[in-house]
Design a protein around this motif. Structure first.
Motif, PDB file in Angstrom:
ATOM      1  N   TYR A 172       0.853  -1.190   0.000  1.00 49.57           N
ATOM      2  CA  TYR A 172       0.000   0.000   0.000  1.00 49.57           C
ATOM      3  C   TYR A 172       0.881   1.229   0.000  1.00 49.57           C
ATOM      4  O   TYR A 172       1.976   1.202   0.551  1.00 49.57           O
ATOM      5  CB  TYR A 172      -0.889   0.023   1.246  1.00 49.57           C
ATOM      6  N   ARG A 195      -1.752  -2.949   5.874  1.00 50.54           N
ATOM      7  CA  ARG A 195      -2.221  -4.301   5.575  1.00 50.54           C
ATOM      8  C   ARG A 195      -2.919  -4.917   6.788  1.00 50.54           C
ATOM      9  O   ARG A 195      -3.984  -5.509   6.680  1.00 50.54           O
ATOM     10  CB  ARG A 195      -1.065  -5.202   5.144  1.00 50.54           C
ATOM     11  N   VAL A 205      -6.319  -3.271   7.228  1.00 58.04           N
ATOM     12  CA  VAL A 205      -7.284  -3.745   6.237  1.00 58.04           C
ATOM     13  C   VAL A 205      -7.760  -5.141   6.613  1.00 58.04           C
ATOM     14  O   VAL A 205      -8.947  -5.466   6.539  1.00 58.04           O
ATOM     15  CB  VAL A 205      -6.667  -3.747   4.819  1.00 58.04           C
ATOM     16  N   GLU A 206      -6.822  -5.961   7.073  1.00 58.57           N
ATOM     17  CA  GLU A 206      -7.170  -7.318   7.468  1.00 58.57           C
ATOM     18  C   GLU A 206      -8.176  -7.294   8.619  1.00 58.57           C
ATOM     19  O   GLU A 206      -9.188  -7.998   8.597  1.00 58.57           O
ATOM     20  CB  GLU A 206      -5.901  -8.053   7.893  1.00 58.57           C
ATOM     21  N   HIS A 257      -7.124  -7.528  -1.454  1.00 54.13           N
ATOM     22  CA  HIS A 257      -6.313  -7.332  -0.249  1.00 54.13           C
ATOM     23  C   HIS A 257      -5.593  -8.591   0.243  1.00 54.13           C
ATOM     24  O   HIS A 257      -4.596  -8.491   0.933  1.00 54.13           O
ATOM     25  CB  HIS A 257      -7.190  -6.788   0.888  1.00 54.13           C
ATOM     26  N   ARG A 258      -6.166  -9.768  -0.055  1.00 58.14           N
ATOM     27  CA  ARG A 258      -5.542 -10.979   0.471  1.00 58.14           C
ATOM     28  C   ARG A 258      -5.386 -12.038  -0.613  1.00 58.14           C
ATOM     29  O   ARG A 258      -5.822 -13.178  -0.446  1.00 58.14           O
ATOM     30  CB  ARG A 258      -6.399 -11.557   1.617  1.00 58.14           C
TER      31      ARG A 258
END
Ligand code: ADP
Ligand code: MG
Length: 739
Positions: A158, A170, A173-174, A208-209
C-alpha cells in the motif's frame, strides 16, 4: 459494541492518531474507505530480497533476524538514535536507522524475526534502511500463522503515509475485512449475473488478500466497475432530475437581434457553426432544459456560436449570462461582443438600436459603482447579456429572467459552479458549456456524462499555418535569433506574445499591487516533473531584458498579468488589440480565449515548465489571422520528459492528438481539471487517461442509466443509493475545501 459496518469511523477500529493521519493524508474516514483503498502493487514471497544482494537505492523487502540494537543520544540534537543490525544468519548484515527511537527499541530486540521493507541507503560504507516498514513474526503463536500467510499469499504493498507503513495498513485492512458484518454491494443481483461479476466481498478479498495463484487485478476490475456504476448513477439521476423540471421555451421573435447580427457578420459561418446553431435554437425553443457541451479546437469559432444562442435568448425576452474563467477573458468577451454588435449593444441608450440590448460586465475587481450598475442591470433585466467571472456566481447576483447560461472554457469550472449559476433562475435555464480541451471519451462519459455533446471540427477557412520550434537557450546565438525573429515580425506590422511562467518582481511604478489572483497560476496544469527549484523567468525581468535588447529598439512593449488592476489590464489589452503595442510580455493570463488576429509570433519562456495542453492553448493565440505564424518554445536543456512534451507540441497542431498524448503524461486528478490531494471529486480506481477502462465505464453507464430509469430514487437498491450518497458527500466536501 454495535457491529462494525462500512460506515463505522476508522477511529473505532484503529488507534486515534492513525485514524486521524489516514483521514488527513489519504481521505480515509470510514472502514469502507479503508476497504476501498487498493494496494499499489503486490510482491510474491519469492521476490523477498536476499541480504547478500542488496544495492543502494533498491526498494527491498527482506526477512531477517535482529542481531543487535543500540540506542544513543544524538549529537547536537535532542532525541535518541536507534541503530538495529539485521542478520540473515549467513554472515550478511543490514543496518536499520531510526532517528526517533520511541517504541521501536522495545520491539526490535535481538532474536526477533520479521519482514523489513524500505529503500537501501549507504552510510559509512554500510548498507542501511532508514525508518523501514516492518512486521515482526513475534514469539506467540501468531508467528507461525504470519509466516504461513506470507508463504501462501501475495504481499500487498500500500502507498504509505507518514508513520503508517504498508505493513500497518495491511494489518488494518485485514482487521477491517474480518470485522465488517456485511460488505455492501452496490451492484444489483440481476446486473451482477448478467455481467458475470463476482461479489464485492469476493473482490475485496482478492484485492487485499490474494493467494499466490490468484489474480488480484480481477478484483480491482470489480472495484473499478463499482466506482463507474456509482458515478454513472449520479449522472443518470442528474439527468433524470433535469428532465423532470421543465424549462421555459425560448422562441425568438423574428427580425430581432439575431437577424440583425447575422446580417452584419463579416464572414460566413462554417458548416459546423451552422449545424450546431440549429441544434441550439431547437433546444432553446423546447421545454427540456438544454445541457450541452460544445467542444471545439482552439480558434474554431465557439464564441460566435455562443453569442448567436445568447442573442436568440434575448430575442425571446430572456437574459443570457456568459461565465469566463479570467478577468482578461471576460473583458475581452465584452469588447468583442460589443464590437460585433455595434449599436445593437446600446439598447436603452440614445442612438442605440431599437431592438438592441444592454451588455453588462461583472468581475471581482471592478469599481464599486461599475459593479452596482451591472448588478442593477442584471436584476432589472435591462442587460440582456451579462458577462462575468466567478463574481457572477455569488449569492447577491440576481437576474430578472435568466434564459441561458454559457460557460466558457469549462476546464476551469467545476460542476458545482455550473449548478450555482443554474440556480439563479426560477425555472432551470438552458446551459451551454464550451471547451477547447478535447475531452476523451472516458472523461466525457464520467465527468460530463450528464450532458449532450457537440463538436466543432473544422477551423474557419483561410487560417494560416503555425510553425513551432524548440529553442535550446544554451546553444549560442539561438536566443538572439529568437528576438530577431520577433523584431522582424514587428517590422512587418505584426505583433508578438512573450509568455513567462511567473510575474516576478513588479516595478512599483508599473503596477498597482492588488491581491493576487489565480489567473496567472500555471499550476493547474504544470508539467508533471516541474518540481525542482530553478529561477523561473518573471514577466518583469523579461520586460527589462527586451527593452534593453538592441534588436528590439523602438519596439513598443507592454506587460500583462493577473495582478494588475482591472483598468490597467483592460487598457493594455485594448492597446494590444488596437495595434498600439507590438510585444506583449504576459503570464498565462492570455492562455484562454484572447483573440488578436494580427499577432503572429509567440515566444514561450521556460516552456519546459508547461504541460502539453497548456502550450497548445497558449499557441492557439496565434495563427488567427491570414499571416503564417511562428511559435518558439524556449527551454534550458530540457529533461527527457519535458523534451518529449515540447517535441510533441512542436510536432502537431492537432489538439485531439495532443490531448491524447497529454493524458499519457498526467495523473488522474489532473485529467478532471482539479488537482487535489484527497479523494473526493476525483477517481480512485478508474484510469480515465489511457482509455483502458473505457469498456468498464461504458458497461456501467448502460447499467446505471437502466437502473435509474426503472427506479429514479434507487429505493429498491439501498446499497447503490448509499454509495451514491457517500460519493456526493465526498465531492461536496472536496468542493468546500477548495472554496
Ligand atoms: P475559440 O473557439 O477558440 O473560442 P473564437 O471564438 O475566439 O475561437 O474565434 C476565433 C476567431 O475566429 C475570432 O476572431 C472569430 O471572429 C473568428 N471566426 C469565428 N468564426 C469564423 C468564421 N466562420 N469565419 C471566419 N472567422 C471566424
Ligand atoms: Mg474561446
Amino acid at each position: 459494541m454495535p457491529a462494525v459496518t462500512e460506515q463505522t469511523p476508522l477511529a473505532r477500529l484503529v488507534r486515534k492518531g492513525q485514524a486521524a493521519q489516514l483521514a488527513r493524508t489519504k481521505g480515509l474516514h470510514t472502514v469502507g474507505d479503508l476497504l476501498d483503498y487498493a494496494p499499489r502493487r503486490y510482491l510474491l514471497p519469492g521476490q523477498l530480497t536476499d541480504l547478500s544482494e542488496l544495492r543502494p537505492d533498491d526498494e527491498v523487502m527482506v526477512v531477517a533476524e535482529v542481531a543487535r540494537a543500540s540506542a544513543r543520544p544524538m549529537r547536537g540534537r535532542k532525541g535518541t538514535l536507534l541503530t538495529v543490525v539485521l542478520s540473515d544468519g549467513r554472515g550478511h548484515e543490514l543496518d536499520l536507522t531510526f532517528f526517533s527511537s520511541h517504541g521501536h527499541e522495545n520491539k526490535l530486540r535481538p532474536g526477533v524475526r520479521g519482514f523489513f521493507a524500505g529503500t537501501v541507503g549507504e552510510y559509512h560504507r554500510r548498507l542501511q534502511l532508514t525508518h523501514p516498514d516492518y512486521e515482526l513474526f513475534g514469539a506467540d503463536d501468531n508467528a507461525a500463522r504470519l509466516v504461513e500467510y506470507y508463504r501462501t499469499h501475495q504481499i500487498p504493498v500500500y502507498s504509505a503515509t507518514g508513520k503508517i507503513y504498508s505493513f500497518t495498513i495491511r494489518r488494518m485492512v485485514e482487521l477491517a475485512l474480518d470485522s465488517v458484518a456485511r460488505i455492501c454491494d452496490p451492484v444489483p443481483r440481476h446486473v451482477r449475473e448478467a455481467r458475470r461479476l463476482m461479489t464485492r466481498a469476493e473482490a475485496l478479498e482478492l484485492v487485499h488478500r490474494p493467494r499466490i495463484e490468484d489474480q488480484p487485478w480481477r478484483g480491482l476490475a470489480r472495484l473499478k466497475y463499482d466506482e463507474a456504476l456509482t458515478l454513472e448513477a449520479i449522472l443518470a439521476q442528474r439527468r433524470h432530475e433535469a428532465k423532470s423540471v421543465p424549462a421555459t421555451p425560448r422562441v425568438p421573435r423574428p427580425g430581432g437581434l439575431l437577424a440583425a447580427f447575422d446580417a452584419r457578420l463579416p464572414f460566413a459561418l462554417t458548416d459546423g457553426q451552422q449545424e450546431i446553431g440549429k441544434v441550439l435554437a431547437e433546444e432553446l425553443a423546447s421545454d427540456r432544459p438544454m445541457n450541452r457541451l460544445l467542444q471545439g479546437e482552439v480558434g474554431s469559432g465557439k464564441t460566435v456560436v455562443a453569442l448567436r444562442a445568447m442573442l436568440a435568448a434575448v430575442d425571446a425576452g430572456g437574459q443570457a449570462a456568459l461565465l469566463a474563467p479570467t478577468e482578461v477573458l471576460a473583458a475581452q468577451h465584452v469588447r468583442s461582443i460589443r464590437a460585433m454588435l455595434g449599436d445593437l449593444a446600446e439598447g436603452g441608450m440614445l442612438g442605440g438600436s431599437e431592438i438592441g440590448t444592454k451588455l453588462a460586465l461583472l468581475t471581482g475587481s471592478q469599481t464599486a459603482s461599475a459593479r452596482k450598475q451591472a448588478l442593477l442591470d442584471a436584476a432589472s433585466g435591462a442587460a440582456g447579456i451579462v458577462v462575468g467571472t466567478h463574481a457572477l456566481i455569488q449569492k447577491h447576483v440576481q437576474f430578472a429572467d435568466l434564459a441561458l447560461v454559457v460557460v466558457d472554457e469549462q476546464h476551469r469550472f467545476g460542476v458545482q459552479q455550473r449548478d450555482a449559476l443554474r440556480e439563479k433562475a426560477s425555472r432551470p435555464p438552458h446551459v451551454l458549456v464550451m471547451t477547447a480541451t478535447p475531452i476523451p471519451r472516458t472523461v466525457a462519459m464520467t465527468v460530463f456524462g450528464d450532458m449532450e455533446t457537440s463538436t466543432l471540427r473544422e477551423l474557419p477557412a483561410g487560417r494560416a499555418p503555425i510553425s513551432t520550434y524548440v529553442v535550446d537557450v544554451e546553444k549560442p546565438g539561438w536566443v538572439d535569433r529568437t528576438w530577431q525573429r520577433v523584431a522582424e515580425e514587428v517590422a512587418q506590422g505584426h505583433q508578438a506574445y512573450v509568455v513567462c511562467p511567473r510575474i516576478g518582481e513588479p516595478d512599483p511604478d508599473l503596477t498597482a499591487n492588488r491581491d493576487s489572483t489565480d489567473e496567472d497560476a500555471a499550476d493547474w496544469d504544470v508539467a508533471p516533473d516541474a518540481g525542482e527549484p530553478r529561477e523561473l523567468t518573471g514577466v518583469y525581468t523579461m520586460y527589462e531584458q527586451l527593452r534593453a535588447d538592441p534588436a528590439l529598439a523602438g519596439v513598443r512593449i507592454a506587460v500583462l498579468h493577473g495582478r494588475l488592476d482591472t483598468e490597467t489590464k483592460d487598457e493594455t489589452m485594448r492597446a494590444f488589440t488596437a495595434g498600439e503595442v507590438d510585444v506583449l510580455v504576459a503570464t498565462t493570463v492570455i492562455e484562454v480565449g484572447v483573440d488578436v488576429p494580427n499577432a503572429s509570433v509567440m515566444v514561450v519562456v521556460d516552456a519546459d515548465r508547461f504541460g502539453i495542453s497548456q502550450l497548445h492553448q497558449l499557441r492557439g493565440r496565434i495563427g488567427r489571422g491570414s499571416a503564417p505564424s511562428l511559435c518558439l518554445l524556449m527551454a534550458v536543456a530540457p529533461g527527457s520528459a519535458a523534451a518529449e512534451r515540447l517535441g510533441a507540441v512542436a510536432g502537431t497542431v492537432d489538439g485531439f492528438e495532443l490531448a491524447r498524448l497529454d493524458l499519457a503524461f498526467r495523473r488522474e486528478g489532473d485529467v478532471l481539471g482539479a488537482r487535489q490531494s484527497g479523494r473526493g471529486g476525483s477517481v480512485r480506481h478508474l484510469r480515465l487517461g489511457r482509455g483502458e477502462d473505457e469498456q468498464i465505464i461504458a458497461d456501467a453507464r448502460e447499467d446505471a442509466f437502466a437502473i435509474v430509469a426503472a427506479d429514479p430514487t434507487l429505493a429498491g437498491h439501498p446499497d447503490l443509493a448509499a454509495a451514491v450518497a457517500t460519493r456526493l458527500d465526498e465531492d461536496q466536501a472536496a468542493f468546500l475545501e477548495r472554496g
